[in-house]
Design a protein around this motif. Structure first.
Motif, mmCIF file in Angstrom:
data_model
loop_
_atom_site.group_PDB
_atom_site.id
_atom_site.type_symbol
_atom_site.label_atom_id
_atom_site.label_comp_id
_atom_site.label_asym_id
_atom_site.label_seq_id
_atom_site.Cartn_x
_atom_site.Cartn_y
_atom_site.Cartn_z
ATOM 1 N N LYS A 1 135.647 63.146 120.924
ATOM 2 C CA LYS A 1 134.543 62.302 121.371
ATOM 3 C C LYS A 1 134.285 62.504 122.859
ATOM 4 O O LYS A 1 133.132 62.496 123.305
ATOM 5 N N TYR A 2 135.351 62.721 123.620
ATOM 6 C CA TYR A 2 135.203 62.934 125.059
ATOM 7 C C TYR A 2 134.375 64.193 125.332
ATOM 8 O O TYR A 2 133.495 64.195 126.204
ATOM 9 N N VAL A 3 134.653 65.271 124.584
ATOM 10 C CA VAL A 3 133.920 66.530 124.773
ATOM 11 C C VAL A 3 132.432 66.328 124.489
ATOM 12 O O VAL A 3 131.567 66.770 125.256
ATOM 13 N N LEU A 4 132.137 65.651 123.399
ATOM 14 C CA LEU A 4 130.734 65.436 123.022
ATOM 15 C C LEU A 4 130.012 64.567 124.051
ATOM 16 O O LEU A 4 128.873 64.855 124.436
ATOM 17 N N GLU A 5 130.672 63.509 124.491
ATOM 18 C CA GLU A 5 130.049 62.630 125.489
ATOM 19 C C GLU A 5 129.855 63.356 126.812
ATOM 20 O O GLU A 5 128.861 63.133 127.515
ATOM 21 N N ASN A 6 130.786 64.232 127.152
ATOM 22 C CA ASN A 6 130.668 64.992 128.402
ATOM 23 C C ASN A 6 129.493 65.969 128.336
ATOM 24 O O ASN A 6 128.766 66.154 129.320
ATOM 25 N N ILE A 7 129.298 66.581 127.177
ATOM 26 C CA ILE A 7 128.160 67.492 127.004
ATOM 27 C C ILE A 7 126.847 66.734 127.199
ATOM 28 O O ILE A 7 125.941 67.190 127.913
ATOM 29 N N LEU A 8 126.756 65.568 126.588
ATOM 30 C CA LEU A 8 125.537 64.764 126.728
ATOM 31 C C LEU A 8 125.333 64.317 128.171
ATOM 32 O O LEU A 8 124.197 64.296 128.669
ATOM 33 N N ARG A 9 126.413 63.978 128.836
ATOM 34 C CA ARG A 9 126.305 63.547 130.238
ATOM 35 C C ARG A 9 125.737 64.672 131.093
ATOM 36 O O ARG A 9 124.832 64.452 131.924
ATOM 37 N N ILE A 10 126.234 65.883 130.885
ATOM 38 C CA ILE A 10 125.763 67.035 131.664
ATOM 39 C C ILE A 10 124.282 67.296 131.388
ATOM 40 O O ILE A 10 123.489 67.538 132.307
ATOM 41 N N VAL A 11 123.909 67.238 130.122
ATOM 42 C CA VAL A 11 122.507 67.502 129.751
ATOM 43 C C VAL A 11 121.584 66.473 130.390
ATOM 44 O O VAL A 11 120.542 66.815 130.973
ATOM 45 N N HIS A 12 121.957 65.205 130.309
ATOM 46 C CA HIS A 12 121.092 64.148 130.850
ATOM 47 C C HIS A 12 121.067 64.154 132.380
ATOM 48 O O HIS A 12 120.120 63.628 132.978
ATOM 49 N N GLU A 13 122.075 64.728 133.001
ATOM 50 C CA GLU A 13 122.055 64.860 134.460
ATOM 51 C C GLU A 13 121.029 65.896 134.909
ATOM 52 O O GLU A 13 120.455 65.784 135.999
ATOM 53 N N LYS A 14 120.797 66.894 134.080
ATOM 54 C CA LYS A 14 119.906 67.998 134.453
ATOM 55 C C LYS A 14 118.494 67.864 133.867
ATOM 56 O O LYS A 14 117.552 68.432 134.417
ATOM 57 N N PHE A 15 118.371 67.125 132.773
ATOM 58 C CA PHE A 15 117.080 67.051 132.089
ATOM 59 C C PHE A 15 116.698 65.599 131.803
ATOM 60 O O PHE A 15 117.544 64.787 131.416
ATOM 61 N N ASP A 16 115.416 65.315 132.002
ATOM 62 C CA ASP A 16 114.858 64.016 131.639
ATOM 63 C C ASP A 16 114.157 64.177 130.296
ATOM 64 O O ASP A 16 113.057 64.727 130.213
ATOM 65 N N LEU A 17 114.804 63.704 129.253
ATOM 66 C CA LEU A 17 114.259 63.850 127.900
ATOM 67 C C LEU A 17 113.338 62.696 127.525
ATOM 68 O O LEU A 17 112.841 62.643 126.395
#
Length: 371
Positions: free
Chosen positions: A57-73
């Protein structure tokens, strides 16, 4: 991708999405490429698990955190779709590693230690070793053969390249003012790369022509009386008959993340599950609508003909009355002119007689005086 990884804090790339939550537009390609770098970075997205769902779960949440830091969806793209996309890219990356750094060495009979040392750039040693051991199992071999067999069944290779189906569909919708049918999607997703209107293979041309013929044969005579949405529904139905049915809930031609439930609504009947009788029902409804439209047109024509007849009759009466008045006036004018002429002639005759009588009297008087 370095420019995206090095974005300043609070600076994000805005990505647009369609009504189905699929990223579209120019920035969608950047997002896809960025997710690819995540999938290929072992420190963020480890490769040493069999399935994507086995990541912590930590890996998945970290991936989402990185994506949302770089992109405004903009809240339009689901996190589950982002993770699913990364999972597919991770799977593709594993396949690439196997083809480039493992298969050839196995075929050459290289020892396992040498294969371990043939670690691809950027891949962690422990993850590479796990992959090599995994690929050497009978289960992995059977899975590989299954994948090979599936690839041989791909008959219509698309030419969308890195644009993405969702973006192509959005471009078509903007141009036409409506969403394209699945048959239209197939056409512009399989055009030749040279910019011509021809499809990229003979098989694609043949199956597309077959589908178009079925659509044409299924329509009533007067196509012009159809509403555009009726044609789209019919083309979608024919598409499911000609092409392979959609599998595992996925919708071909719509891009990653599109499912039947998302496209048609949860709990609704999907296109893929509809039988030929559904097409017959659709055609019957369209034919009934066609007959109704013809009857409406005929009624409107009857009213229009009656109105035109009444207008013509009224115009005839008016013109006849005007003509009669004109003829009477013309006759009266001629009569007056004739009367004036006759009076003038009569006066001339009377004047002539008067002159004659006066001359005769004068002559007689002159003779009498001379005697």
């Amino acid at each position: 991708m370095k420019d995206i990884w090095n974005l300043q804090p609070e600076t994000r790339i805005v990505v647009d999405a369609n009504q189905y939550g699929q990223p579209i537009g120019k920035e969608a390609s950047k997002l896809a490429e960025f997710l690819g770098t995540i999938a290929r970075t072992g420190s963020i997205c480890p490769l040493n698990t069999k399935h994507w769902k086995h990541l912590s779960k930590y890996v998945l949440e970290n991936i989402l955190r990185i994506v949302h830091e770089k992109f405004d969806l903009q809240g339009k793209v689901e996190d589950s779709d982002i993770l699913s996309h990364v999972g597919n890219l991770r799977k593709e990356f594993k396949s690439t590693l196997k083809t480039r750094y493992y298969k050839e060495m196995v075929q050459e009979g290289r020892p396992i230690e040498e294969i371990y040392e043939n670690n691809p750039p950027g891949v962690h040693d422990d993850q590479w070793k796990w992959l090599v051991e995994r690929w050497g199992t009978p289960q992995a071999g059977a899975q590989s053969e299954k994948v090979k067999e599936s690839r041989t069944k791909v008959r219509y290779a698309h030419t969308a390249r890195n644009i993405g189906y969702a973006t192509l569909n959005a471009q078509c919708a903007e141009k036409e003012g409506r969403e394209p049918s699945r048959l239209e999607q197939f056409r512009f997703q399989h055009l030749r790369k040279d910019g011509s209107d021809k499809l990229n293979s003979e098989a694609s041309e043949q199956v597309y022509d077959e589908a178009c013929k079925m659509v044409k044969d299924s329509m009533p005579t007067l196509e012009s009386s159809f509403a555009p949405q009726d044609n789209i529904v019919l083309e979608n139905e024919i598409y499911t008959q000609v092409f392979d049915p959609d599998k595992n809930g996925k919708m071909l031609g719509y891009g990653r993340g599109m499912t039947k439930s998302r496209l048609f609504g949860y709990g609704s009947v999907t296109r893929g599950s509809q039988s030929t009788s559904a097409i017959s029902t659709l055609i019957e409804k369209m034919s009934a609508k066609h007959v109704e439209q013809i009857q409406t047109i005929q009624a409107e024509q009857a009213v229009q003909e009656k109105t035109l007849l009444e207008e013509a009759e009224s115009r005839f009466r008016t013109e006849a009355a005007e003509r009669e008045t004109h003829l009477i006036a013309e006759a009266e004018e001629r009569f007056m002119k004739l009367t004036e002429i006759q009076e003038a002639k009569f006066m001339e005759m009377m004047d002539a007689r008067e002159k004659k009588y006066k001359a005769l009297i004068n002559e007689c008087m002159a003779k009498g005086m001379s005697k």
